[in-house]
Scaffold this active site. Structure first.
Site: not given
Length: 401
Positions: A345, A257, A305, A280
């Site tokens: 979205c 991100d 996303d 991770n």
């Protein structure tokens, strides 16, 4: 018997009442013939047809959508109106088995037009309600909304937080002075549950209301297919897809991100669920750069996303280019037999357009791709059948040969 309007009147042009008679909740400025003097954004108004027949009641807006309707009768908009609508919204969630659940204690209680309260979002996190006013009218009625929320005993609320300032700015309403803060109670350091995964939403500093509740069912779908896979959670925000993929037995999940705060929250959520952030990893990076440098075959399950690339219709062309680029790069680089979960979205991009853009991306990537599932928003983000614009979240689950 002719009714007397309860509020200042906005009268429509002849023939422009048809959309309202079909219960569409928006009145566009071009439909208006005349309006009472001195009206300002946020004022409650009575909408009539050209002949003065009352069509309904709504809040004045200052943009091309001139009125957002709240009801289609001559009704007083007060605490009791909000209580009625909130009880109706709660009943829908109860029937959908989203309330009082041992494995999930967060859900959306009010989804704007989908629940007959255009411009209002209410998300429930345990014993806290996070309220987001997206119109001036809702912002001016926050006291009534808070009183109504407190009158629903089944919610067992201990705190109500106002998260409206950022939404107002994001929607171009900088002139509306709304301060974020607690309207009732104080911060509860509650861990929320979503299908037994644990999260720490940050409604005070995070995006939207602190967590993307609209992806709950899609996260659960990822969990079902994650076993043994190496997962990339692109535009990963606070790591929701990463946690649920690992819950499903993923070998490894990488979260990317652009926000340092989001990545810090993702690491905290991974740790909260017992996962190593060394195994991770979470990276602060521009996803468009990351995906072009990604080794081919490194991931066999990818989630795309992104934030809305096309927030408004005038951004649409550039936004579609963004969707095509990231999907093409992901399809090129995903492992053979990989699964790609890709989403938009953006309300300005409809389902058919999104699918055509992903198709163009697959053509560019020169790989054979199958659509194996079509994805949407969950039951607590309902779509008013008279307001199809409310179908904002669309997604595809793709199998890439």
């Amino acid at each position: 018997m002719e009714q007397t309007p309860l509020y200042p009147v906005i009268r429509l042009n002849p023939g422009k009442e048809e959309a309202i008679k079909r219960f569409h909740p928006w009145v566009f400025s071009g439909a208006i013939h005349d309006a009472a003097e001195g009206l300002q954004a946020g004022d409650t108004v009575t909408v009539t047809d050209y002949d003065g027949n009352i069509l309904g009641t709504g809040f004045c807006e200052s943009e091309s959508i001139a009125v957002k309707m709240l009801c289609f009768d001559n009704r007083k908009i007060d605490e009791w109106f909000f209580l009625e609508r909130l009880k109706q919204a709660y009943e829908v969630r109860r029937i959908m088995r989203l309330t009082n659940q041992p494995h999930t204690n967060c859900f959306r209680l009010v989804h704007s037009e989908g629940d007959g309260l255009a411009g209002l979002i209410v998300d429930i996190y345990g014993h806290t309600a996070v309220v987001q006013a997206q119109t001036e009218g809702m912002a001016l009625h926050l006291k009534e909304i808070v009183r109504a929320l407190k009158l629903i005993p089944d919610l067992e609320l201990q705190a109500i937080y106002n998260k409206s300032a950022d939404a107002m700015q994001r929607m171009g309403k900088e002139d509306v002075v709304v301060e974020d803060g607690y309207l009732f109670g104080e911060r509860l350091d509650e861990v929320i549950l979503e299908n037994d995964s644990r999260f720490l939403p940050n409604w005070e500093e995070g995006q939207k209301t602190g967590f993307f509740l609209d992806q709950r069912e899609n996260r659960e779908l990822v969990r079902r297919f994650a076993e043994g896979k190496t997962v990339l959670n692109a535009f990963g925000y606070t790591g929701g897809f990463s946690v649920t993929a690992l819950k499903g037995g993923a070998r490894r999940a990488v979260t990317v991100d652009a926000s340092k705060k989001a990545i810090a929250a993702a690491e905290a959520n991974l740790k909260l669920n017992g996962y190593s952030i060394e195994e991770n990893p979470c990276y602060v990076a521009d996803m468009k750069e990351y995906v072009t440098e990604m080794r081919e075959g490194a991931f066999d399950l990818i989630i795309l996303d992104p934030p809305a690339f096309a927030k408004r219709h005038h951004d649409r062309h550039r936004g579609l280019g963004g969707y095509k680029f990231i999907n093409a790069e992901a399809i090129k680089r995903i492992a053979k037999g990989g699964l790609l979960f890709t989403f938009s979205c953006s309300q300005a991009v409809d389902k058919a357009t999104f699918q055509s853009i992903v198709t163009a991306a697959a053509i560019e990537a020169k790989r054979n791709v199958r659509i194996v599932d079509q994805l949407s928003q969950p039951a607590d983000h309902p779509i008013n059948i008279f307001h199809p614009e409310g179908a904002y979240l669309k997604g595809l689950m793709l199998y890439v040969e």
